[in-house]
Design a protein around this motif. Structure first.
Motif, mmCIF file in Angstrom:
data_model
loop_
_atom_site.group_PDB
_atom_site.id
_atom_site.type_symbol
_atom_site.label_atom_id
_atom_site.label_comp_id
_atom_site.label_asym_id
_atom_site.label_seq_id
_atom_site.Cartn_x
_atom_site.Cartn_y
_atom_site.Cartn_z
ATOM 1 N N MET A 116 -32.099 19.426 -0.241
ATOM 2 C CA MET A 116 -30.699 19.033 -0.355
ATOM 3 C C MET A 116 -30.428 17.805 0.504
ATOM 4 O O MET A 116 -30.811 17.757 1.678
ATOM 5 N N THR A 117 -29.784 16.812 -0.078
ATOM 6 C CA THR A 117 -29.456 15.586 0.647
ATOM 7 C C THR A 117 -28.259 15.809 1.564
ATOM 8 O O THR A 117 -27.237 16.346 1.159
ATOM 9 N N ARG A 118 -28.412 15.404 2.829
ATOM 10 C CA ARG A 118 -27.285 15.483 3.761
ATOM 11 C C ARG A 118 -26.403 14.269 3.525
ATOM 12 O O ARG A 118 -26.854 13.133 3.627
ATOM 13 N N LEU A 119 -25.149 14.511 3.219
ATOM 14 C CA LEU A 119 -24.236 13.442 2.834
ATOM 15 C C LEU A 119 -23.195 13.179 3.918
ATOM 16 O O LEU A 119 -22.843 14.075 4.708
ATOM 17 N N THR A 120 -22.690 11.957 3.917
ATOM 18 C CA THR A 120 -21.507 11.623 4.711
ATOM 19 C C THR A 120 -20.342 11.490 3.747
ATOM 20 O O THR A 120 -20.380 10.661 2.828
ATOM 21 N N VAL A 121 -19.344 12.321 3.939
ATOM 22 C CA VAL A 121 -18.217 12.386 3.011
ATOM 23 C C VAL A 121 -16.925 12.087 3.764
ATOM 24 O O VAL A 121 -16.674 12.654 4.833
ATOM 25 N N LEU A 122 -16.124 11.214 3.203
ATOM 26 C CA LEU A 122 -14.799 10.909 3.761
ATOM 27 C C LEU A 122 -13.743 11.577 2.904
ATOM 28 O O LEU A 122 -13.609 11.275 1.719
ATOM 29 N N HIS A 123 -13.005 12.520 3.496
ATOM 30 C CA HIS A 123 -11.872 13.143 2.821
ATOM 31 C C HIS A 123 -10.593 12.439 3.247
ATOM 32 O O HIS A 123 -10.354 12.240 4.445
ATOM 33 N N LEU A 124 -9.776 12.060 2.272
ATOM 34 C CA LEU A 124 -8.483 11.439 2.547
ATOM 35 C C LEU A 124 -7.370 12.324 2.004
ATOM 36 O O LEU A 124 -7.437 12.795 0.859
ATOM 37 N N ALA A 125 -6.345 12.530 2.823
ATOM 38 C CA ALA A 125 -5.215 13.359 2.412
ATOM 39 C C ALA A 125 -3.929 12.751 2.943
ATOM 40 O O ALA A 125 -3.652 12.807 4.141
ATOM 41 N N ALA A 126 -3.165 12.136 2.061
ATOM 42 C CA ALA A 126 -1.904 11.497 2.462
ATOM 43 C C ALA A 126 -0.834 12.562 2.655
ATOM 44 O O ALA A 126 0.123 12.674 1.906
ATOM 45 N N ARG A 156 -22.392 21.044 -5.043
ATOM 46 C CA ARG A 156 -23.243 20.831 -6.208
ATOM 47 C C ARG A 156 -22.825 19.571 -6.970
ATOM 48 O O ARG A 156 -23.661 18.779 -7.415
ATOM 49 N N VAL A 157 -21.522 19.353 -7.089
ATOM 50 C CA VAL A 157 -21.025 18.152 -7.756
ATOM 51 C C VAL A 157 -21.389 16.914 -6.954
ATOM 52 O O VAL A 157 -21.842 15.898 -7.496
ATOM 53 N N TYR A 158 -21.182 16.976 -5.632
ATOM 54 C CA TYR A 158 -21.560 15.846 -4.772
ATOM 55 C C TYR A 158 -23.024 15.464 -5.001
ATOM 56 O O TYR A 158 -23.353 14.278 -5.169
ATOM 57 N N GLN A 159 -23.897 16.455 -4.970
ATOM 58 C CA GLN A 159 -25.323 16.181 -5.096
ATOM 59 C C GLN A 159 -25.647 15.533 -6.427
ATOM 60 O O GLN A 159 -26.529 14.681 -6.540
ATOM 61 N N GLY A 160 -24.901 15.923 -7.461
ATOM 62 C CA GLY A 160 -25.132 15.339 -8.777
ATOM 63 C C GLY A 160 -24.687 13.888 -8.877
ATOM 64 O O GLY A 160 -25.115 13.168 -9.781
ATOM 65 N N LEU A 161 -23.848 13.445 -7.959
ATOM 66 C CA LEU A 161 -23.356 12.059 -7.970
ATOM 67 C C LEU A 161 -24.225 11.139 -7.135
ATOM 68 O O LEU A 161 -24.048 9.932 -7.185
#
Length: 366
Positions: free
Chosen positions: A1-11, A360-365
């Motif tokens: 599994m790839t370790r990802l850096t994800v930025l969540h934005l919530a206004a 799972r969706v992240y990994q597919g992208l």
């Protein structure tokens, strides 16, 4: 599994609607080994709760500030080597699409979106433009999922993620005594409803139905949990309906919410709220309380009619009163529905299940 850096934005700065699901998702992704950044509008309880959860934040990540300098957002994504930007509201969705830089391996940083309510899904040219630039969308209810398809989003880019509940915080064995004593409930049959006191939350229907119930079960009590701008009007309605001795406004409850639910014999929810995963109903189910609800938002796919609660098909107070009387008047069935609700929450609505879907969706992208 790839370790990802994800930025969540919530206004969003308020502790309502999408805020709690976002924190659970971000915390869950981080627990699975991903590096997760959270950008939100600072200065209120959302920021406080995120800090308490130990999430990495930067006050400058508040989307309103970022909107004034899109070049800085692009630099942020590059400097932090962000792999995916996950947005939760229209403001930050546009911001992410407009500022995402090109990646070294080609293409632009993928942007995904969670739709927390139906009205957020636009069915116009502007929405189409935005969605064509969006790698995947998550819908918190089947109704929202259907609206996404109507908006022209490709079915293979739409993913249903049902609501999630904290199964360790909300349990069947919480102590109801403090709440029963605080509000002098004794052994009265108690209905609890947790919802912001705002328009379109169905409190008027709930009070009208409870008026009928009170004539049949004079000892019944209704706890309205929450705060909001319509409280004065609802208090006036309670007086007009001569329910002053039956209805209690508890105000906003947080730390002791599990005890509030434990004091309930059943839970009632008449509207989906700003986050249509209907988290309040899920918390009641996790607390092993039967749920009486209208067929709105995610409630029809959350409450199994006749097994974990009862669903109402119309807006008639008599229908609601009948459902409340059915549950309150049959302790054995009430307990069975509550146990079934807890089992359903464990099987279908754990936070881990939603996190796994998103991951799972992240990994597919990538």
């Amino acid at each position: 599994m790839t370790r990802l850096t994800v930025l969540h934005l919530a206004a969003n700065r308020w502790w309502t609607g999408s805020a709690d699901p976002i924190i659970h998702l971000v915390s869950g992704l981080r627990a699975r080994g991903h590096r997760v950044l959270l950008g939100l509008i600072p200065g209120d309880r959302f920021e406080t709760k995120a800090t308490q959860a130990g999430l990495h934040m930067d006050a400058r990540l508040g989307p309103r500030a970022l909107a004034r300098d899109v070049l800085r957002v692009r630099s942020l994504i590059r400097d932090e080597n962000v792999d995916i930007v996950h947005t939760h509201h229209s403001h930050d969705h546009w911001l992410a699409v407009l500022t995402r830089p090109r990646r070294a391996q080609g293409g632009r940083t993928p942007v995904v979106r969670t739709f927390h309510n139906l009205r957020a899904v636009r069915r116009d040219r502007l929405g189409s433009t935005l969605y064509r630039r969006t790698a995947a969308v998550f819908a918190v209810s089947r109704v929202i999922e259907s609206r996404c398809r109507e908006a022209g989003i490709a079915p293979d880019r739409i993913f249903w993620i049902p609501g999630a509940v904290d199964l360790t915080r909300f349990t069947a064995d919480a102590d109801p005594t403090p709440i029963r004593e605080e509000f002098k409930l004794g052994d009265a049959p108690v209905v609890v409803s947790v919802a912001r006191l705002a328009t379109n939350r169905g409190h008027e229907l709930l009070l009208s139905g409870f008026r009928i119930l009170a004539d049949r079960m004079p000892g019944a009590r209704l706890l309205l949990v929450g705060k909001g701008e319509t409280r004065p009007r609802l208090e006036a309605l309670v007086a007009d309906l001569a329910l002053g001795g039956h209805v209690i406004f508890t105000g906003y409850r947080d730390a002791d919410l599990p005890s509030v639910l434990a004091a309930a014999d059943c839970f009632a929810l008449m509207a989906a709220g700003s986050d249509e995963s209907c988290r309040a109903a899920l918390e009641a189910m996790a607390a092993a309380r039967p749920v009486i609800a209208r067929r709105v938002g995610a409630l029809p796919e959350t409450v199994v009619h006749g097994e974990t609660g009862l669903l109402i098909d119309d807006d008639e107070p008599e229908s609601l009163a009948g459902a409340l009387e059915t549950i309150l008047g049959d302790p054995e069935r009430r307990r069975a529905m509550g146990s079934a609700g807890r089992a359903s929450a464990e099987e279908r609505f754990s936070a881990e299940r939603s996190v796994e879907t998103v991951e799972r969706v992240y990994q597919g992208l990538w």
